[in-house]
Design an enzyme around this catalytic site. Structure first.
Site, PDB file in Angstrom:
ATOM      1  N   TYR A 141      88.211  44.562  -3.753  1.00  0.00           N
ATOM      2  CA  TYR A 141      87.910  43.392  -4.575  1.00  0.00           C
ATOM      3  C   TYR A 141      87.159  42.344  -3.757  1.00  0.00           C
ATOM      4  O   TYR A 141      86.131  41.815  -4.191  1.00  0.00           O
ATOM      5  CB  TYR A 141      89.214  42.814  -5.123  1.00  0.00           C
ATOM      6  CG  TYR A 141      89.049  41.559  -5.955  1.00  0.00           C
ATOM      7  CD1 TYR A 141      88.513  41.626  -7.238  1.00  0.00           C
ATOM      8  CD2 TYR A 141      89.433  40.313  -5.471  1.00  0.00           C
ATOM      9  CE1 TYR A 141      88.370  40.480  -8.016  1.00  0.00           C
ATOM     10  CE2 TYR A 141      89.292  39.167  -6.232  1.00  0.00           C
ATOM     11  CZ  TYR A 141      88.761  39.249  -7.504  1.00  0.00           C
ATOM     12  OH  TYR A 141      88.617  38.114  -8.257  1.00  0.00           O
ATOM     13  N   LYS A 145      83.420  41.128  -4.556  1.00  0.00           N
ATOM     14  CA  LYS A 145      83.214  39.745  -5.005  1.00  0.00           C
ATOM     15  C   LYS A 145      82.244  39.008  -4.074  1.00  0.00           C
ATOM     16  O   LYS A 145      81.458  38.172  -4.535  1.00  0.00           O
ATOM     17  CB  LYS A 145      84.544  38.997  -5.077  1.00  0.00           C
ATOM     18  CG  LYS A 145      85.470  39.487  -6.184  1.00  0.00           C
ATOM     19  CD  LYS A 145      84.848  39.386  -7.576  1.00  0.00           C
ATOM     20  CE  LYS A 145      84.856  37.976  -8.125  1.00  0.00           C
ATOM     21  NZ  LYS A 145      84.366  37.920  -9.528  1.00  0.00           N
TER      22      LYS A 145
END
Length: 345
Positions: A141, A145
Site C-alpha cells: 500500500y 500510494k
C-alpha cells in the site's frame, strides 16, 4: 465527480457536496451507494479501466479521487499477483484518471493519499510537507500510494489541470468505518483480551467531517497560481494519541473495560512477519493484523497540518471530544440493536 463513492470517505464527501448544492457524479465499483438526490448521478466503473474513466470524466470540472486498494501486506515474499492488483488500482488508476482529466479539460484533481507515504518505520514527531517519501516500506500500500501521489502531483499545470493531494491518517467516524467497526466487533464479542505495546505510539487521527471539510476547501483553492497547486497536505484533528488511549472513551463508554494484559510489540511483529511469509509462500490465511499495522501502532509518527492552515485555511470544524461523542452515540445504538437480536439456537 467522486471515485470510491461507496466507501467511507467517498460517501461522506458525496453527501457534503450535494448539501453545498453541487451536482455530483458518484463512481462506484460493486458496493452500492444507498443515497438518492436529484443532483446525484451514480455510475459504475473501475479506476483500472482507462476507457471507462474517460467516459465518466466527460462534463466534469473537478475530480475527487478517494478510491484505493488497501494492500497492507508486504515484504519480499509478497506475490506478484498481490502487488499487481495494488499497482493497477493505486498507480494505474491515477494514471487513467489523469489521462481522462486531460482528455476532457477537467480543471481540478484532488487526490486522497495517506500519511503512510512518509511513514518510514521510525519515530518522527515532526512530519510535514518537507518530509521525504518513505524508503523503509512495510506494505505494498505504501509503495503504491507513493507512486500514485507522484503521478497526481506531476500532472499539475498540464493542459490547465490543477492538482493537489490530501494526506490523512486514522480516519474515523460513526458508521461503516473500518477502524471503529473492528474495535466494536472485538470488544463486544470479548476478543479484546490484551493490548499490544500499551499505551502504544503517538499518531494522528482525523474525524470524517474534518477530512471532508479539508477536501472541499482545498478544491475551492485550486485556482491558477494558488499555493495549493502541485502540493501535498496533511490534515489532522490536532490531538495525536496512542490508539488504545484514543479508543478508551469508546470502549469504556460502551460499558467495557480496557484489558489489563499487555503484549510487547516486538515479539508480535516478528510473529506476524513470519505469518505473512507463510501466507504468500504456502497459502496460509492472511494474518489477523499486518506487520505494517503493528509498526504504525508501536512507532510514533505525528504530522503537522500548519501548511494546510496557511495555504487553504484548514481548521477542523469538529473537536476530538465532539467527534468521539458522536461515535459513542452511534455505537451505543448499534450495541442496543445487537443485544435485541434473538440468540441463535
Amino acid at each position: 465527480m467522486v471515485t470510491g463513492a461507496a466507501g467511507f470517505l467517498g460517501s461522506h464527501l458525496v453527501k457534503a457536496l450535494l448539501e453545498e448544492g453541487y451536482p455530483v457524479r458518484a463512481v462506484i465499483r460493486n458496493t452500492p451507494l444507498e443515497l438518492e438526490h436529484p443532483n446525484l448521478e451514480i455510475v459504475r466503473g473501475a479506476v483500472e479501466d482507462s476507457v471507462r474513466m474517460l467516459e465518466v470524466c466527460e462534463g466534469v470540472n473537478t475530480v475527487f479521487h478517494t478510491a484505493a486498494h488497501l494492500a497492507l501486506l508486504g515484504g519480499a515474499a509478497a506475490s506478484e499477483e498481490y502487488r499487481r492488483a495494488a499497482y493497477d488500482a493505486n498507480v494505474g488508476g491515477v494514471e487513467n484518471l489523469i489521462a481522462a482529466c486531460l482528455g476532457h479539460r477537467v480543471k481540478r484533481f484532488v487526490h486522497t493519499s495517506s500519511i503512510d507515504v512518509c511513514f518510514n518505520s521510525e519515530v518522527n514527531l515532526e512530519i510535514d510537507e518537507h518530509t521525504p517519501y518513505a524508503t523503509n516500506m512495510s506494505s505494498v500500500y505504501t509503495e503504491t500510494k507513493i507512486a500514485g501521489e507522484k503521478v497526481a502531483l506531476a500532472a499539475n499545470g498540464n493542459a490547465g489541470l490543477l492538482t493537489t493531494v490530501v494526506r490523512p491518517d486514522g480516519i474515523y467516524g460513526p458508521g461503516n468505518n473500518l477502524m471503529l467497526d473492528e474495535m466494536f466487533e472485538q470488544v463486544t464479542k470479548g476478543r479484546l483480551v490484551a493490548t499490544i505495546g500499551f499505551p502504544g505510539a503517538m499518531h494522528d487521527h482525523v474525524y470524517i467531517d474534518n477530512l471532508v471539510h479539508a477536501e472541499i476547501r482545498v478544491a475551492k483553492h485550486l485556482l491558477p497560481g494558488a499555493a495549493v497547486c502541485g502540493k501535498a497536505y496533511f490534515v489532522t484533528d490536532r490531538e495525536p494519541l496512542p490508539l488504545f488511549e484514543f479508543m478508551r472513551p469508546l470502549i469504556e463508554g460502551l460499558g467495557y473495560k480496557m484489558p489489563k494484559v499487555n503484549i510487547p510489540y516486538r515479539p508480535v511483529l516478528g510473529f506476524l512477519r513470519f505469518w505473512q511469509y507463510l501466507h504468500f509462500r504456502f497459502g496460509l490465511p492472511k494474518p489477523l493484523f499486518t506487520p505494517h499495522e503493528v509498526r504504525k501502532l508501536a512507532i510514533s509518527h505525528v504530522a503537522s497540518d500548519e501548511a494546510a492552515e496557511r495555504d487553504f485555511g484548514y481548521e477542523p470544524p469538529v473537536s476530538p471530544a465532539e467527534a468521539m461523542s458522536r461515535c459513542l452515540s452511534y455505537y451505543k445504538e448499534k450495541l442496543a440493536r445487537v443485544r435485541a437480536l434473538p440468540s441463535p439456537k
